[in-house]
Enzyme design. Structure first.
Site, short mmCIF file in Angstrom:
data_model
loop_
_atom_site.label_atom_id
_atom_site.label_comp_id
_atom_site.label_asym_id
_atom_site.label_seq_id
_atom_site.Cartn_x
_atom_site.Cartn_y
_atom_site.Cartn_z
N GLY A 191 112.43 44.48 -58.92
CA GLY A 191 112.89 45.77 -59.42
C GLY A 191 113.98 46.30 -58.52
CG LEU A 192 117.60 47.44 -59.91
CD1 LEU A 192 118.61 48.08 -60.86
CD2 LEU A 192 118.31 46.47 -58.95
CE LYS A 193 114.70 47.77 -51.23
NZ LYS A 193 114.06 47.43 -49.99
CG ASN B 264 116.58 45.56 -63.10
OD1 ASN B 264 117.18 44.53 -63.36
ND2 ASN B 264 115.67 45.62 -62.14
CB SER C 183 106.28 53.77 -54.88
OG SER C 183 106.76 54.76 -54.00
CE1 TYR D 150 111.84 52.03 -56.78
CE2 TYR D 150 111.07 54.02 -55.67
CZ TYR D 150 111.00 52.65 -55.87
OH TYR D 150 110.09 51.90 -55.17
CE LYS E 246 108.58 50.74 -57.89
NZ LYS E 246 108.53 49.32 -58.21
P1 NAD Z 1 113.84 44.09 -52.49
O1 NAD Z 1 115.03 44.66 -53.17
O2 NAD Z 1 114.03 43.47 -51.15
O3 NAD Z 1 113.12 43.03 -53.44
C1 NAD Z 1 113.14 43.15 -54.84
C2 NAD Z 1 113.60 41.83 -55.42
O4 NAD Z 1 113.63 41.92 -56.86
C3 NAD Z 1 115.02 41.45 -54.97
O5 NAD Z 1 114.98 40.15 -54.41
C4 NAD Z 1 115.83 41.47 -56.27
O6 NAD Z 1 116.86 40.47 -56.28
C5 NAD Z 1 114.77 41.23 -57.33
N1 NAD Z 1 115.08 41.76 -58.66
C6 NAD Z 1 115.48 43.00 -59.00
N2 NAD Z 1 115.63 43.11 -60.34
C7 NAD Z 1 115.33 41.89 -60.85
C8 NAD Z 1 115.31 41.36 -62.17
N3 NAD Z 1 115.66 42.08 -63.24
N4 NAD Z 1 114.95 40.07 -62.34
C9 NAD Z 1 114.61 39.30 -61.28
N5 NAD Z 1 114.61 39.75 -60.01
C10 NAD Z 1 114.97 41.03 -59.81
O7 NAD Z 1 112.74 45.26 -52.41
P2 NAD Z 1 111.36 45.34 -51.61
O8 NAD Z 1 111.51 46.37 -50.56
O9 NAD Z 1 110.89 43.99 -51.27
O10 NAD Z 1 110.44 45.97 -52.74
C11 NAD Z 1 109.66 45.18 -53.60
C12 NAD Z 1 108.98 46.08 -54.61
O11 NAD Z 1 108.20 47.05 -53.94
C13 NAD Z 1 109.95 46.86 -55.51
O12 NAD Z 1 109.42 46.92 -56.82
C14 NAD Z 1 109.98 48.22 -54.88
O13 NAD Z 1 110.31 49.22 -55.80
C15 NAD Z 1 108.54 48.35 -54.39
N6 NAD Z 1 108.41 49.31 -53.30
C16 NAD Z 1 109.19 49.18 -52.19
C17 NAD Z 1 109.09 50.11 -51.17
C18 NAD Z 1 110.00 50.01 -49.96
O14 NAD Z 1 110.15 51.01 -49.25
N7 NAD Z 1 110.59 48.86 -49.65
C19 NAD Z 1 108.16 51.16 -51.25
C20 NAD Z 1 107.34 51.24 -52.39
C21 NAD Z 1 107.49 50.30 -53.41
#
Ligand code: NAD
Ligand code: UDP
Length: 342
Positions: A85-87, A102, A127, A151, A155
């Site tokens: 996902g986009l974050k 997305n 989240s 965003y 979620k």
């Molecule tokens: P990240 O951006 O490093 O990893 C997400 C991955 O998803 C990336 O590798 C990206 O290329 C891929 N992606 C995005 N859209 C896609 C699509 N349509 N098809 C295939 N791949 C796709 O982010 P992260 O920090 O590892 O976060 C992972 C998950 O955890 C996300 O869903 C994010 O929203 C959630 N999250 C993250 C946090 C944080 O602070 N990092 C906090 C709460 C929740």
């Protein structure tokens, strides 16, 4: 025979660390990622750490044919951990259509493909943002409050979509994991967070100042009703988070009946921005310069978890403290000042 788990977003920050943890627990791991926010290099690093290279499919979640081809090529998938996902909160305000499209469409196509292939077990990366302005600490039983950006709404909505899926078809087994603020890196220094452009999040920003890539940290507000006036968050080591996924998966696969379960993955403690800067200075051995800026719109004064439920039911609790999180971030950043270079 090892159980096969599909990790969407598995080359990203949290996904890649979880892949290591799953491989070390004997799972057979398949990764799907479109590389929109990650690189291929984590695959090499995972192999260096574990001795196993996970199978990788470069595919977009929204691509029905591509997702179908993946499930056909990997017929034994028993569960999906859905990180893709986009974050970026700020970017989601500027590009709401892209974020809804997305994150929501990606999840819908993933679930349709899973159903078509008889796989109905999913763990979703939610989240703490779904708690909105509830009082801290956040408990899973609290009502969700409206999100303050697209965003956060994705979620919020995906939690509803997956819950509806189970209501309509109780053979769906759904776990919603609400993460707090993941930081840190693999203790080897081989894997860590590698944001593109200027980091939005505090820790990668502090780490880039520490390594000399940026001048000083901008502290967003020191007039909050907190102990030192700066924002307080529940920072959790990414390795603890990864271990939380394995605990959640093992628990889920052992249940006699499918259900929808919600767990906070946090430490239960709040740490201020100034405390983080101090801890990182200690970890890197020099002062980190900072300036006080105005508050960032939309930020809450404080956010931390009640982490009791995960401990009682999953038998999981975070074990690393802030000093270790900063030490591991620094180890990663100082050995990989430009992040992953493919
Ligand atoms: P990240 O951006 O490093 O990893 C997400 C991955 O998803 C990336 O590798 C990206 O290329 C891929 N992606 C995005 N859209 C896609 C699509 N349509 N098809 C295939 N791949 C796709 O982010 P992260 O920090 O590892 O976060 C992972 C998950 O955890 C996300 O869903 C994010 O929203 C959630 N999250 C993250 C946090 C944080 O602070 N990092 C906090 C709460 C929740
Ligand atoms: N923050 C800051 N400077 C930055 C980035 C963040 O002072 O460059 C503060 C932010 O106001 C919040 C905390 O650090 O109090 C954590 O912010 P982050 O964006 O990392 O996570 P969030 O909890 O907002 O998702």
């Amino acid at each position: 025979m090892a159980q096969t788990i599909l990790i969407t977003g598995g080359t990203g920050f949290i996904g890649s660390h979880t892949v290591v943890e799953l491989i070390e627990h004997g799972y057979d791991v398949v990764i799907a990622d479109n590389l929109s926010n990650s690189k291929l290099e984590p695959l090499n690093r995972i192999e260096r750490i574990t001795g196993t290279r996970p199978r990788f499919h470069e595919v977009d979640m929204r691509d029905r044919d591509g997702m179908n081809a993946l499930f056909e090529a990997e017929p034994g998938i028993q569960a999906v951990i859905h990180f893709a996902g986009l974050k970026a909160v700020g970017e989601s305000v500027e590009k709401p259509l892209e974020y809804y499209e997305n994150n929501i469409n990606g999840t819908l196509v993933l679930c349709e493909t899973m159903r078509a292939h008889g796989c109905k077990t999913i763990i979703f990366s939610s989240s703490a943002t779904v708690y909105g302005e509830n009082p801290v600490p956040y408990v899973e039983t609290m009502q969700k409050l409206p999100a303050s950006n697209p965003y956060g709404w994705t979620k919020w909505m995906i939690e509803e979509i997956l819950t509806d899926l189970h209501t309509a078809d109780p053979t769906w087994n759904v776990m919603l994991l609400r993460y707090f603020n993941p930081i840190g890196a693999h203790p080897s220094g081989l894997m860590g967070e590698d944001p593109r452009g200027i980091p939005n999040n505090l820790l990668p920003y502090v780490a880039q100042v520490a390594v000399g890539r940026r001048e000083c940290v901008h502290v967003f507000g020191n007039d909050y009703p907190t102990a030192d006036g700066t924002g307080e968050r529940d920072y959790i080591h990414v390795m603890d988070l990864a271990a939380g996924h394995v605990a959640a998966l093992e628990w889920m696969l052992a249940q006699p009946e499918p259900s929808v379960e919600i767990f906070n993955l946090g430490t239960g403690k709040g740490t201020s921005v100034l405390e983080i800067i101090r801890a990182f200075s200690d970890a890197c051995g020099h002062e980190i310069p900072y300036v006080i800026d105005p508050r960032r719109p939309g930020d809450l004064p404080a956010s931390w978890a009640d982490a009791t439920r995960a401990k009682e039911i999953l038998g999981w609790e975070a074990k690393y403290d802030i000093a270790q999180m900063c030490a591991d971030s620094w180890n990663w950043q100082s050995h990989n000042p430009e992040g992953y270079t493919d």
